[in-house]
Design an enzyme around this catalytic site. Structure first.
Site, PDB file in Angstrom:
ATOM      1  N   GLU A   1      -4.521  10.737 -12.958  1.00  0.00           N
ATOM      2  CA  GLU A   1      -5.213   9.540 -13.443  1.00  0.00           C
ATOM      3  C   GLU A   1      -5.025   8.493 -12.360  1.00  0.00           C
ATOM      4  O   GLU A   1      -3.934   7.945 -12.195  1.00  0.00           O
ATOM      5  CB  GLU A   1      -4.625   9.076 -14.784  1.00  0.00           C
ATOM      6  CG  GLU A   1      -5.292   7.803 -15.310  1.00  0.00           C
ATOM      7  CD  GLU A   1      -4.615   7.248 -16.562  1.00  0.00           C
ATOM      8  OE1 GLU A   1      -4.216   8.034 -17.447  1.00  0.00           O
ATOM      9  OE2 GLU A   1      -4.464   6.005 -16.631  1.00  0.00           O
TER      10      GLU A   1
ATOM     11  N   ARG B   1      -6.019  -0.038  -9.781  1.00  0.00           N
ATOM     12  CA  ARG B   1      -5.100  -1.129  -9.456  1.00  0.00           C
ATOM     13  C   ARG B   1      -5.071  -1.327  -7.953  1.00  0.00           C
ATOM     14  O   ARG B   1      -4.329  -2.165  -7.450  1.00  0.00           O
ATOM     15  CB  ARG B   1      -3.700  -0.801  -9.956  1.00  0.00           C
ATOM     16  CG  ARG B   1      -3.636  -0.732 -11.446  1.00  0.00           C
ATOM     17  CD  ARG B   1      -2.237  -0.460 -11.927  1.00  0.00           C
ATOM     18  NE  ARG B   1      -2.297  -0.044 -13.315  1.00  0.00           N
ATOM     19  CZ  ARG B   1      -1.249   0.191 -14.063  1.00  0.00           C
ATOM     20  NH1 ARG B   1      -0.043   0.025 -13.574  1.00  0.00           N
ATOM     21  NH2 ARG B   1      -1.393   0.565 -15.306  1.00  0.00           N
TER      22      ARG B   1
ATOM     23  N   THR C   1      -6.833   2.280 -15.750  1.00  0.00           N
ATOM     24  CA  THR C   1      -6.923   0.829 -15.599  1.00  0.00           C
ATOM     25  C   THR C   1      -8.373   0.390 -15.358  1.00  0.00           C
ATOM     26  O   THR C   1      -8.657  -0.440 -14.505  1.00  0.00           O
ATOM     27  CB  THR C   1      -5.985   0.301 -14.483  1.00  0.00           C
ATOM     28  OG1 THR C   1      -4.723   0.981 -14.562  1.00  0.00           O
ATOM     29  CG2 THR C   1      -5.702  -1.188 -14.663  1.00  0.00           C
TER      30      THR C   1
ATOM     31  N   LYS D   1      -5.073   6.008 -25.854  1.00  0.00           N
ATOM     32  CA  LYS D   1      -3.874   5.702 -25.074  1.00  0.00           C
ATOM     33  C   LYS D   1      -3.051   4.734 -25.909  1.00  0.00           C
ATOM     34  O   LYS D   1      -3.605   3.827 -26.542  1.00  0.00           O
ATOM     35  CB  LYS D   1      -4.285   5.051 -23.749  1.00  0.00           C
ATOM     36  CG  LYS D   1      -3.133   4.440 -22.963  1.00  0.00           C
ATOM     37  CD  LYS D   1      -3.596   4.046 -21.575  1.00  0.00           C
ATOM     38  CE  LYS D   1      -2.566   3.127 -20.912  1.00  0.00           C
ATOM     39  NZ  LYS D   1      -2.370   3.465 -19.496  1.00  0.00           N
TER      40      LYS D   1
END
Ligand code: 3PG
Length: 212
Positions: free
Chosen positions: A43, A47, A71, A131
């Site tokens: 994953e 970022r 993210t 999540k």
């Protein structure tokens, strides 16, 4: 990738390396280190500026690895991730704009939740793979057990504060499909080129998950 295929991958590995990476080259070395550790799943989070390029490189050069984007905060990042070849998307929180955009596109995705209300927003949209973030800081295993009780069929992928020490206690909870974390793919390890350590930590994570 179909949603069911992603679910099967998560059921199989039960551990998701959550990655922040600074270059496409590092992503290839990291993919090789994870494959050597029996964890062919990444994953790659938005970022860093290199996220889309890293996803693109791994998809093109290491097709045996399942690669998603993490993210993901905006529809523009959804587009960038998919254009790069991301096979699934993960968001830290429940942003209705981003979630509805993913649903419209039909891409496998898990939105982040941490409260009953957020779980219900997901259920209302037919999403049941969520999540749970930030797991340890929100109350950990005890909290997930409590929050799972009213929502049968919801499967959680906790991340945030998960380590080899607490991994098995999370994976013993029936509603938890898999755990995400950065402990085996820390940016400092990647920057230092310590890919043997990453392989060892990935291998250890897979072993721990298998023996639950
Ligand atoms: C995530 O986005 O999933 C988390 O930041 C990972 O948390 P960790 O770094 O505590 O494993």
């Amino acid at each position: 990738m179909k949603h069911e295929e992603w679910v099967r991958t998560l059921e199989d590995t039960r551990v998701v390396p959550v990655i922040t990476i600074e270059s496409g080259d590092q992503a290839i070395d990291l993919a090789d280190a994870l494959v050597a550790g029996n964890l062919p799943l990444m994953e790659i989070t938005f970022r860093s500026e290199a996220a889309a390029e890293a996803i693109r490189r791994v998809r093109a050069e290491r097709p045996e690895v399942t690669v998603g984007a993490g993210t993901v905060l905006t529809p523009a990042q959804v587009d960038a991730a998919l254009e790069a070849g991301a096979q699934f998307l993960v968001t830290p929180g429940f942003n209705p704009t981003v979630v509805d955009y993913c649903l419209k596109l039909g891409v496998p995705m898990a939105p982040g939740v941490a409260t009953p209300s957020e779980i219900e927003w997901a259920l209302e949209r037919g999403l049941s793979l969520l999540k749970f973030f930030p797991a340890e800081q929100s109350g950990g295993v005890k909290y997930i057990k409590a929050i799972s009780a009213p929502y049968r069929g919801v499967r959680f992928m906790p991340t945030g504060g998960i380590t080899p020490e607490n991994l098995q206690s999370y994976l013993s909870v029936p509603s938890i499909i898999a755990c995400g974390g950065s402990w085996m793919v820390k940016l400092s390890l990647i920057q230092a080129g310590e890919f043997d350590t990453i392989t060892r930590l990935a291998e250890e994570a897979v072993e721990l998950a298998r023996s639950v």
